[in-house]
Design an enzyme around this catalytic site. Structure first.
Site, short mmCIF file in Angstrom:
data_model
loop_
_atom_site.label_atom_id
_atom_site.label_comp_id
_atom_site.label_asym_id
_atom_site.label_seq_id
_atom_site.Cartn_x
_atom_site.Cartn_y
_atom_site.Cartn_z
N THR A 31 1.12 -1.06 0.40
CA THR A 31 -0.28 0.14 0.02
C THR A 31 0.88 1.56 0.64
OG1 THR A 31 -1.58 -1.44 1.00
CG2 THR A 31 -1.87 1.49 1.14
N GLN A 84 0.68 -8.99 -6.71
CA GLN A 84 0.63 -10.30 -6.68
C GLN A 84 0.59 -11.50 -7.47
OE1 GLN A 84 -2.04 -12.04 -4.94
NE2 GLN A 84 -3.41 -10.25 -4.09
N ALA A 89 5.59 -8.19 1.03
CA ALA A 89 6.34 -9.90 1.50
C ALA A 89 5.81 -10.57 1.52
CB ALA A 89 7.33 -9.55 2.57
N HIS A 90 3.90 -10.32 1.99
CA HIS A 90 3.36 -11.16 3.02
C HIS A 90 3.13 -11.85 1.98
CE1 HIS A 90 -0.60 -8.76 3.10
NE2 HIS A 90 -0.02 -8.34 2.69
N CYS A 96 -9.52 -6.92 1.53
CA CYS A 96 -9.59 -5.59 2.27
C CYS A 96 -11.44 -5.18 2.26
CB CYS A 96 -9.20 -4.46 1.53
SG CYS A 96 -7.24 -5.45 1.58
N1 PLP Z 1 -2.14 -4.45 -4.14
C1 PLP Z 1 -1.86 -5.76 -4.49
C2 PLP Z 1 -2.68 -5.49 -5.81
C3 PLP Z 1 -2.73 -6.47 -3.07
O1 PLP Z 1 -3.24 -7.71 -3.47
C4 PLP Z 1 -2.96 -5.80 -2.04
C5 PLP Z 1 -3.40 -6.46 -0.67
O2 PLP Z 1 -4.19 -6.98 -0.33
C6 PLP Z 1 -1.40 -4.19 -1.80
C7 PLP Z 1 -1.69 -3.87 -3.44
C8 PLP Z 1 -1.84 -4.24 -0.77
O3 PLP Z 1 -0.53 -4.21 0.31
P1 PLP Z 1 -0.36 -4.76 1.72
O4 PLP Z 1 -0.75 -5.85 1.64
O5 PLP Z 1 0.99 -5.15 2.06
O6 PLP Z 1 -0.62 -3.05 2.13
#
Ligand code: PLP
Length: 382
Positions: free
Chosen positions: A72, A179, A200-201, A328
C-alpha cells in the site's frame, strides 16, 4: 479437524525458513541500521543483502530498490510522488485496481489531476487499443498505473505490452505487481517501468514490509520525511527483521518457482475440474488459463441458490478459509468493485479461492464437498 487455508491472495503463511532468518533480528541482532557500531553494521548489511536479492530478481541496480512498510505504501508513494515531483497532470488507470491504487488516483483527481479509466475486457484485461487511444490524445505528462495480476480474479496484464505503449507515448508506467512478485520471473531491462511494487506477506514473508522499485533516472522526493534511511527516500528506522524476511522469502520463492507453479496450478486446475463436475452451472471469473491468469487465484460465481449468501459462513464452519472478494473488503457487504468492473454475473455469489504450496488436493476436495452438500441441500458438518 485441521483448518484449511484457501485465501492465499489475502496473505500467506510465513515459511519456516523465513521465520528462522528473521529471528536473530528480533533477538540478539537488534541493532539500529543507522548506528555505526557492530550491532548497527550487522543490521545494515542484512538490509543490503535483502536489497541485492530483490535487485537480482528484477534485474535492476540495488540503488533502484527502496524498502517500505507495505505494498500500500509503495503504491501510494509511486502515484502521489509522480504527481508531486514529476509534473504528472494526467493519470490513466483502471476501475479494478486494488483500493490502495484506486483511492490514491481518486485523491489526485480531487486535487485536480485529470484521470482517465482504460476500458477492460470481460476478463478484466486492459484493452490495449483503448489505452493507446488515450495515450495518443494530447495531454500533459501522464502516469499510467495498471496492475500486473488482479488480486480478486487473477487476470494478468501483459506488462511488456503496457511498457511498449508507455514508451511510445512518453508516459510513465507504474505497475502494482504485489500479486505476482515471487511467482513469475521479471526482467526490467527488457520490460521498462518507472515504478513497481511488492509486498512480502504475499509470498510467504512477513506482513508490514514491502518494496518500491524506482527506475534510476526518475527522481522523486521522500514520501515520508525524517531521517536519512533508504538513501533519504523513506524516513523511519527500518524494519530489519521484516526486510530480512522479505529477502529470504523472495530467495526461496525464486528457488522454488517452477516446482511451486506446477504444484499450485495443478491444484487450481483440479478445483476447476471438481467444481465443474459437482456444480455444473458454476462460472469462473477472470482468465483462468495457465498463461493469462494468476495460477494461485480462482474466482468462482456460484449457481443461484437461496442460501448462496451463506457460502463463506458454511466454509468457515467447516474450517475452510476463503474470501468473497479482496481481503480488504471481505467481511463487508459491499459489492466487489472488481466484479462490478468486469460486469460479472451480478446476481451470483462469488468466492475467491487462492492456493499456496502448503495446500493439497484433500483441501480442494474438502471445499468442493462443502459446496456440493450446500447445493444438495444437506447440512454441512462443522
Ligand atoms: N496491491 C494488491 C494487488 C494487493 O493484493 C494488495 C494486498 O491485498 C496490496 C496492493 C496491498 O499490499 P499490503 O497488504 O502490503 O499493503
Amino acid at each position: 479437524m485441521g483448518k484449511i487455508y484457501l485465501d492465499n491472495a489475502a496473505t500467506t503463511r510465513i515459511s519456516d525458513e523465513v521465520l528462522q532468518e528473521m529471528m536473530p533480528f528480533l533477538t540478539e541482532n537488534f541493532g539500529n541500521p543507522s548506528s555505526i557500531h557492530s550491532f548497527g553494521r550487522v543490521a545494515k548489511s542484512t538490509i543490503e543483502k535483502a536489497r541485492r536479492t530483490v535487485a537480482k530478481y528484477l534485474n535492476v541496480s540495488t540503488s533502484e530498490i527502496f524498502f517500505t512498510g507495505s505494498g500500500t505504501e509503495s503504491n501510494n508513494t509511486a502515484i502521489k510522488c509522480a504527481v508531486r515531483d514529476l509534473g504528472v497532470t494526467r493519470i490513466i488507470s483502471s476501475a479494478i485496481e486494488h483500493h490502495c491504487v484506486l483511492h490514491s488516483v481518486e485523491a489526485e483527481a480531487r486535487a485536480g489531476v485529470q484521470v482517465e479509466w482504460v476500458q477492460l475486457d470481460h476478463e478484466g484485461r486492459v484493452n490495449l487499443a483503448h489505452l493507446e487511444q488515450l495515450l495518443a490524445q494530447p495531454a500533459g505528462k501522464t502516469l499510467v498505473s495498471l496492475m500486473h495480476a488482479n488480486n480478486e480474479i487473477g487476470t494478468i496484464n501483459d506488462l511488456n505490452a503496457l511498457s511498449q505503449l508507455c514508451q511510445k507515448y512518453g508516459a510513465l508506467l507504474h505497475s502494482d505487481t504485489v500479486q505476482t512478485i515471487g511467482y513469475v520471473p521479471f526482467n526490467l531491462q527488457e520490460t521498462k517501468v518507472q515504478f513497481l511494487s511488492g509486498s512480502a506477506h504475499k509470498f510467504h514473508g512477513p506482513k508490514g514490509v514491502g518494496f518500491l522499485y524506482i527506475q534510476g533516472d526518475v527522481h522523486i522526493h521522500p514520501f515520508i520525511d525524517g531521517g536519512s534511511q533508504e538513501r533519504n527516500m523513506r524516513a523511519g528506522t527500518e524494519n530489519v527483521a521484516g526486510i530480512a524476511g522479505l529477502g529470504k522469502a523472495l530467495e526461496q520463492s525464486v528457488a522454488e518457482m517452477e516446482a511451486n507453479r506446477a504444484l499450485v496450478s495443478g491444484l487450481k486446475n483440479y478445483m476447476i475440474q471438481q467444481l465443474t463436475e459437482h456444480l455444473p452451472a458454476v462460472q469462473f471469473n477472470g482468465d483462468i488459463s495457465e498463461q493469462g491468469g494468476n495460477y494461485k487465484v480462482l474466482n468462482v460465481s456460484l449457481p443461484p441458490h437461496p442460501k448462496a449468501e451463506l457460502v463463506l459462513f458454511n466454509l468457515d464452519m467447516a474450517g475452510i478459509a476463503a474470501s468473497g472478494g479482496s481481503a480488504c473488503t471481505s467481511g463487508s457487504e459491499k459489492a466487489s468493485h472488481v466484479l462490478e468492473g468486469i460486469h460479472a454475473a451480478p446476481n451470483r455469489k462469488a468466492v475467491r479461492f487462492s492456493f499456496s504450496k502448503y495446500n493439497t488436493r484433500a483441501d480442494i476436495d474438502a471445499a468442493v464437498q462443502v459446496l456440493s452438500k450446500m447445493y444438495a441441500g444437506q447440512a454441512v458438518e462443522g
